[in-house]
Design a protein around this motif. Structure first.
Motif, short mmCIF file in Angstrom:
data_model
loop_
_atom_site.label_atom_id
_atom_site.label_comp_id
_atom_site.label_asym_id
_atom_site.label_seq_id
_atom_site.Cartn_x
_atom_site.Cartn_y
_atom_site.Cartn_z
N ALA A 14 -7.03 5.01 -5.35
CA ALA A 14 -5.82 4.21 -5.13
C ALA A 14 -4.62 5.10 -4.85
O ALA A 14 -3.71 4.71 -4.11
CB ALA A 14 -5.54 3.32 -6.35
N LEU A 15 -4.60 6.29 -5.44
CA LEU A 15 -3.42 7.14 -5.27
C LEU A 15 -3.67 8.27 -4.28
O LEU A 15 -3.00 9.29 -4.32
CB LEU A 15 -3.00 7.72 -6.62
CG LEU A 15 -2.56 6.70 -7.64
CD1 LEU A 15 -2.17 7.37 -8.92
CD2 LEU A 15 -1.40 5.89 -7.13
N ASN A 40 -5.34 1.58 0.53
CA ASN A 40 -4.10 1.70 -0.23
C ASN A 40 -2.89 1.85 0.66
O ASN A 40 -1.78 1.92 0.17
CB ASN A 40 -4.20 2.87 -1.22
CG ASN A 40 -4.27 4.18 -0.53
OD1 ASN A 40 -4.48 4.24 0.67
ND2 ASN A 40 -4.08 5.24 -1.27
N ASN A 69 1.23 1.77 -6.83
CA ASN A 69 1.00 1.54 -5.40
C ASN A 69 1.79 0.34 -4.90
O ASN A 69 2.37 0.37 -3.81
CB ASN A 69 -0.49 1.29 -5.19
CG ASN A 69 -1.06 2.26 -4.22
OD1 ASN A 69 -0.29 2.94 -3.53
ND2 ASN A 69 -2.35 2.36 -4.15
N SER A 117 -3.44 -3.55 -2.70
CA SER A 117 -3.18 -3.21 -4.10
C SER A 117 -2.84 -4.44 -4.91
O SER A 117 -3.25 -4.57 -6.07
CB SER A 117 -2.02 -2.22 -4.18
OG SER A 117 -2.40 -1.00 -3.63
N ARG A 156 5.34 1.17 -4.43
CA ARG A 156 5.59 1.93 -3.21
C ARG A 156 5.72 1.01 -2.00
O ARG A 156 6.53 1.26 -1.11
CB ARG A 156 4.42 2.85 -2.94
CG ARG A 156 4.42 4.15 -3.64
CD ARG A 156 3.23 4.80 -3.09
NE ARG A 156 2.91 6.07 -3.64
CZ ARG A 156 1.79 6.68 -3.32
NH1 ARG A 156 0.93 6.10 -2.51
NH2 ARG A 156 1.52 7.84 -3.79
#
Lengths: 121, 517, 98, 155, 117, 90, 87
Positions: free
Chosen positions: F82-83, B162, A103, B168, A106
């Motif tokens: 989270a993803l 997120n 994450n 994060s 990204r």
């Protein structure tokens, strides 16, 4: 001194592995490397627990088809149960850390710890 | 059924957590389900506190044929996992269930527009489970497992948003910190197991001596729990985590931090009770760390311009009060005269400050969350003139700010009063630092109040209004608790806090499982 | 006698695993290292079986079986990575164990 | 990547691994292994399937498997087995052991024995539930990592 | 009056009673209100009187009279500049430093405890 | 500067770890084994399982295993959260 | 050769292997190599568990370390950068 090192060899190895893990976390700049460092720490602690449970010349704590001399001569079973729990926790922690790392990549476009410092001060 | 209460305290929220992901496409239903589960747990927690404060320590042996069967027949060591709920654990459990309920109520509106809510509520319940397990257990390895649950679910929640990179980042930092701390806890558990072949804290505390391995285990446990509770040189993760987590989780995350503080106290007073009885250096380390924590936390808070980060630094600084209060008690624990004169009161101040701080800091962080909800920013420079737009939030903020600065008659004053008075008896310098910290706290909240609520209105926020009703209700409940605890501190002290202090000090009672033996 | 032979076989197998460890450290390219991992896994699985025979514990064979089977998957994942990567970067990364 | 060799090997090896995982789960109270280990092996087999197939095939196949529901069911089953102990005993009491319950309720002979499957009380049930939970959880972790990648490459 | 004593928080060298405090507060509030109500009322809304007075200068833009959050306590921070420089250098936001601080604190605490100081 | 201080802290901490490992009891000779002895001798009759480790994992210390399963559950929920694709509805 | 000698030989070999693979995992600049070294670390750790009579733990470590963790690392690295930054 020499004797202590040889007799306590697994414990010394554990301490050295912990040192390697801490070095990785403390001085490496890549996030994946830091995750690897945490995993080395996990492995070291697991090894420590198992080494605590070993009894010289004893057998695995399983009665199924054990050799006859294994009766009342088994290694300590509790650390093995603890280590199982610890291994699962290790997997969970590394999975979550990797998800966060992906994450972060990204959003920040990098895995360099020096650049991942938007939160500070 | 009442004797199964400690097990139910874990089983009920766990059941809720396991069922919540089944509400995959229905976030409202998940929220209501989590809210009802936390409400049930709150009722159980109140029952538990009532039971423990009236009848004494509760023992629950998992897997035995009856809950009180600590030792198997013919053996003098415990072999099963034992829950050992004394007044201190029940006190922490009460704060955990209360704050989870408030947090679930607040979250109902606060995260309404995000996806993945069934996971969010499941993780909220899991965080509650982690805290409850940590504070109720009497087994060292079990403590580690629940520490990990609390750490992992907490960090997952920190990374909830997120779509923000910072979330994060904060989650990863918190996760690495908690993983390392818990691994060192596990290492010291291994050291103790290797020495004494058992994992029960009560049994271990009868065996522990002064050899090098034990002292190293004490140091490792102390440092790890100090890092997890945000004591100063290792406090850096706190502002990151607290400022990025959704405001509905903040109360529970705060309690999770203080569960580590509880573990620190438990290690110092019960597990290593024999050692700290003669080594006053542990108490001095705790007091000095407390003073440092207080001062550095508050001075860092003064210069922040992110409202939640500012409040997180205050959370660090208030942790210092607790460390100072209990540390003063720990320093004089081997001197009965001093203990009776001020040590017990110091510990009462420190422990009373835990629940006070949880209440008002949750309130403040929730108001910060409300500001974020209406303005979409946390930068104080961009806010202004919101007092007329959000009257209830303003009232809640004023109450919280007055409470944290120790202004009578709010609850912060009562505990700070005890801490000043008693730390002055040990060393006047400590009390002076504590007072300076309090003044600086007031100063920084004046800053927040002036720049967010007062001043000329900003055009951007012409159309904002009050936040939704569940958020207002959650904030007002906490504000009412602030005032109640401030007006009747003695009732809380006598019913909850002094029993908790006595439970911490009662080493022989802990070692014999409340007189079972 | 037969016991001693098994022990020597065990030592020899582990010694060859050590040799593959050297290849892992020195191997200039990633495929070298992957092959080193694979052969090391197989060797060690054999060593595990022999250790089970030495200590006369039949249930120990399970572990070796798991390792022998699962190492295939890890190798497959590495191979998959390398195939995808070949388009962009070549595999000749020139650095050793440092 | 999906060459003929890989496909053919996967076909047989995956079946073998999945059977082996199930064996480790069910025989957890007799031989080394148990719920977690078996679940990990089972999830490895599924990971093999994931890596050996193309992305779309996986998505189609696994869309029909409610992995997170399976995980919840496993966890709830484990909790439920533990809750059985409330019937007269305490949480986590092994109520089925030595009770003569037809499935897994027989007592085991003491000392070294060849191992009888019909023993263990609640342990085999817990093994199965934990195995279900672990295989669902680990597979969904691998799957979410993998699918995320495929989506990014297509974009 | 036992209930009053029951509510009194005693410490080694002082005591605190919120009810008494509240009673005094109410008395003083009443006195204050009486004094306030005897004064004359000259507040007129919507006139020049309610506008902020900034050294007699006319300020049209609202943004100019806003005190920004980072400007509050500017003097305080200037005075403690050295202290804050050190503090800011400690807070690097680097996750490795978090662990290194942990190691350092752990080493110091272990040194104190094992050394038996 | 940072590196030097960090190395100093690291080496200091590691020395204590090694000291702990050296001063522990000798490898392979546990001193207090009452609890483990209880498990080895009673596991077969109480849990009716041949594998002592499994009987500890699921019976004597079953609560830890519940915690372990919870940890994995937490991690899976965290990874999936989270993803997840889109963060905000709207 | 008796069992005791064999045991200690194994211990020394395993100690060397563990330390070497851990240090290799730290020192490799290429992250794939580091992950392969971690797989080797896990393998040797599993062997050590096996030698110390803990087959349960050895299976767990094998299942996790040989396949799942490696797969997770590789998938994560695939999505990020393969090379460590040059310090």
């Amino acid at each position: 001194m020499n004797e202590v090192v040889l007799v306590n060899l697994p414990f010394i190895v554990v301490a050295l592995l912990l040192a390697v893990g801490f070095y990785t976390i403390g001085f490496k700049r890549n996030l994946i490397k830091i995750v690897i460092g945490v995993e080395i720490l996990e492995g070291a602690v697991n090894l420590f627990l198992i080494a605590l449970g070993y009894v010289k010349g004893a057998y695995a704590p399983i009665y199924t088809m054990a050799p006859p001399q294994a009766e009342n001569n088994m290694v300590l079973p509790t650390p093995q149960a603890l280590t199982l729990t610890s291994i699962v926790i290790g997997v969970a922690v590394s999975a979550l850390m990797l998800a966060f790392a992906v994450n972060i990549y990204r959003h920040y476009g990098t895995l360099d710890v020096i650049k991942i410092r938007r939160l500070r001060g | 059924m009442i004797e199964h209460l400690p097990a139910l305290m874990i089983a009920v929220p766990l059941f809720g957590a396991f069922t919540t992901p089944l509400f995959k496409k229905k976030p409202r239903a998940a929220a209501l389900w989590a809210l009802s589960i936390t409400a049930v747990t709150l009722c159980l927690g109140i029952l538990l506190v009532k039971e423990v404060t009236t009848k004494g320590m509760m023992i629950y042996v998992f897997g035995a044929s009856s809950p009180g069967l600590v030792l198997p027949s013919g053996y003098h060591v415990p072999v099963r996992i034992i829950f050992e709920v004394d007044a201190m654990g029940a006190f922490m459990a009460l704060s955990a269930v209360l704050m989870s309920f408030i947090g679930a109520m607040y979250s109902y509106s606060h995260v309404k527009f995000e996806t993945g809510l069934e996971k969010y509520y499941a993780l909220l319940l899991l965080l509650e489970v982690g805290i409850l397990g940590m504070v109720l257990t009497g087994d060292l390895f079990n403590l580690f497992v629940f520490l990990e649950i609390a750490g992992i679910s907490g960090s997952a929640l920190v990374g909830f948003r997120n779509y923000r990179g910072e979330a994060s980042e904060a989650g990863l930092k918190y996760l690495i910190v908690s993983a390392v701390a818990s691994l060192m806890v596990l290492f010291s558990i291994g050291l103790l197991y290797g020495e004494y072949g058992n994992l029960n804290m009560a049994y271990l505390s009868t065996q522990i001596g002064f050899n090098t391995v034990d002292i190293i285990a004490l140091g490792l446990l102390f440092t790890s729990f100090a890092m997890k509770c945000g004591a100063v040189p290792t406090h850096y993760w706190v502002p990151d985590a607290y400022s990025e987590v959704p405001a509905g989780i903040n109360p529970t995350l705060l309690v999770a931090t203080y569960a580590s503080l509880y573990a620190l106290f438990r290690v110092s007073f019960s597990l290593f009770g024999k050692v700290t009885l003669t080594m006053s250096s542990v108490g001095w380390i705790m007091s000095v760390i407390g003073v440092l924590t207080m001062f550095i936390g508050v001075t860092m808070a003064l210069v922040q311009k992110d409202v939640k980060r500012l409040m997180s630094y205050h959370a660090i600084s208030q942790t210092g009060y607790m460390l100072l209060g209990v540390g003063v008690g720990l320093t004089v624990i081997n001197d009965p005269a001093k203990m009776a004169a001020f040590g017990r009161d110091a510990m009462a101040g420190g422990i009373f400050h835990i629940i006070n701080h949880i209440i008002y800091k949750s309130l403040l962080l929730m108001t910060a969350g409300a500001l974020f909800y209406v303005t979409g920013t946390r930068n104080l420079n961009e806010m202004g003139g919101l007092a007329r737009k959000m009257p209830y939030t303003t009232i809640a903020f004023i109450v919280g700010a007055a409470a944290i600065s120790g202004i009578p008659p709010f609850n912060g004053f009562a505990s700070k009063f005890l801490i000043y008075e008693t730390s002055y008896q040990l060393n006047p310098l400590l009390a002076i630092f504590a007072m300076v910290t309090s003044i600086l706290t007031l100063a920084s909240f004046v800053k927040v109040f002036a720049s967010a609520f007062l001043g000329p209105p900003v055009e951007k926020y012409e159309n904002v209004g009050e936040v939704p009703k569940p958020m207002v209700a959650a904030m007002l409940i906490l504000a009412a608790l602030c005032i109640l605890f401030g007006l009747f501190p003695n009732i809380v002290l006598n019913k909850l806090v002094y029993p908790a202090v006595d439970a911490l000090l009662n080493l022989s009672g802990y070692q014999t499982w409340g007189g079972v033996l | 006698m037969i016991e001693s032979m098994f022990m020597w076989a065990l030592i020899l197998l582990l010694f060859s695993a050590m040799l593959t460890l050297i290849r892992l450290l020195a191997g200039p390219t990633i495929p070298d290292r992957a092959v080193a991992l694979d052969s090391m896994t197989t060797t060690t699985a054999g060593a595990m079986v022999i250790y089970g025979v030495v200590t006369r514990q039949a249930v120990f064979i399970d572990v070796a079986l798991v390792y022998a089977v699962l190492s295939y998957i890890a190798t497959l994942y590495i191979a998959r990575y390398l195939v995808r990567k070949r388009v962009g970067i070549s595999c000749e990364c020139e650095e050793g164990a440092a | 990547m999906t060459t003929v060799i890989i496909k053919t090997t996967t076909k047989y090896l995956a079946a073998l691994i999945l059977t082996f995982g199930a064996y480790i789960i069910v025989h957890g109270h007799l031989t080394p292994g148990g719920g977690f280990q078996g679940g990990a092996v089972f999830a490895s087999g599924l990971a093999l399937l994931i890596v050996a197939c193309e992305g779309d095939v996986i998505r189609e196949r696994f869309k029909k498997v409610p992995l997170s529901a399976l995980e919840s069911v496993g966890a709830l089953g484990f909790l439920g087995m533990a809750t059985l102990g409330f019937m007269g005993y305490t949480f986590f009491r092994n109520v089925i052991a030595n009770s003569g319950f037809p499935l897994f309720g027989e007592p085991t002979p003491l000392g070294i024995n060849p191992g009888y499957l019909n023993t263990g009380g609640t342990l085999p049930y817990m093994n199965i539930f934990v195995g279900t939970k672990v295989l669902a959880g680990l597979t969904s972790i691998i799957l979410v990592f993998y699918l995320l990648l495929e989506v990014r490459e297509n974009e | 009056m036992s209930w009053l004593e029951n509510l009194t928080l005693t410490s080694p060298s002082g005591y605190w009673n919120p009810v008494l405090w509240l009673a005094f507060l109410i008395i003083f509030a009443v006195i204050g209100y009486i004094v306030y109500s005897r004064g004359n009322r000259r507040y007129k809304p919507n006139t020049e009187q309610v506008k902020p007075f900034i050294s007699g200068n006319a300020v049209d833009d609202v943004e100019q009279i806003r005190v920004r959050a980072s400007d509050i306590y500017w003097g305080f921070m200037e005075a403690l500049k050295g202290y804050y420089n050190v503090l800011m250098r400690m807070h690097t936001g680097d996750v490795r430093d978090y662990i290194l601080w942990y190691l350092g604190v752990g080493a110091i605490i272990l040194f104190i405890l094992v050394g038996g100081v | 500067m940072r590196r030097a201080l960090g190395l100093f802290a690291f080496i200091g901490f590691t020395l204590f770890l090694i000291a702990a490992a050296m001063s522990l009891r000798p490898f392979g000779e546990p001193v207090h084994t009452e609890m483990d002895h209880y498990f080895i001798t009673h596991a077969q009759e109480e849990a009716s399982a041949n594998n002592v480790v499994t009987s500890i994992v699921f019976d004597y210390r079953g609560f830890d295993t519940l915690g372990e399963a919870t940890v994995l559950f937490t991690a899976v929920a965290g990874v999936l959260m989270a993803l997840r694709r889109r963060g905000v509805k709207v | 050769m008796n069992f005791d000698e064999l045991f200690w030989t194994l211990q020394v070999l395993v100690a060397v292997g563990l330390l070497t693979s851990a240090i290799a995992a730290v020192r490799f600049k290429n992250l794939i190599s580091a992950v392969i070294a971690m797989a080797v670390f896990s393998l040797i750790l599993s062997l050590e568990f096996y030698v110390l009579q803990a087959p349960d733990v050895a299976i767990a470590e094998a299942g996790v370390g040989a396949c799942l963790t490696t797969a997770m690392y590789l998938l994560a690295i695939k999505k990020t950068a393969a090379e460590e930054v040059i310090e």
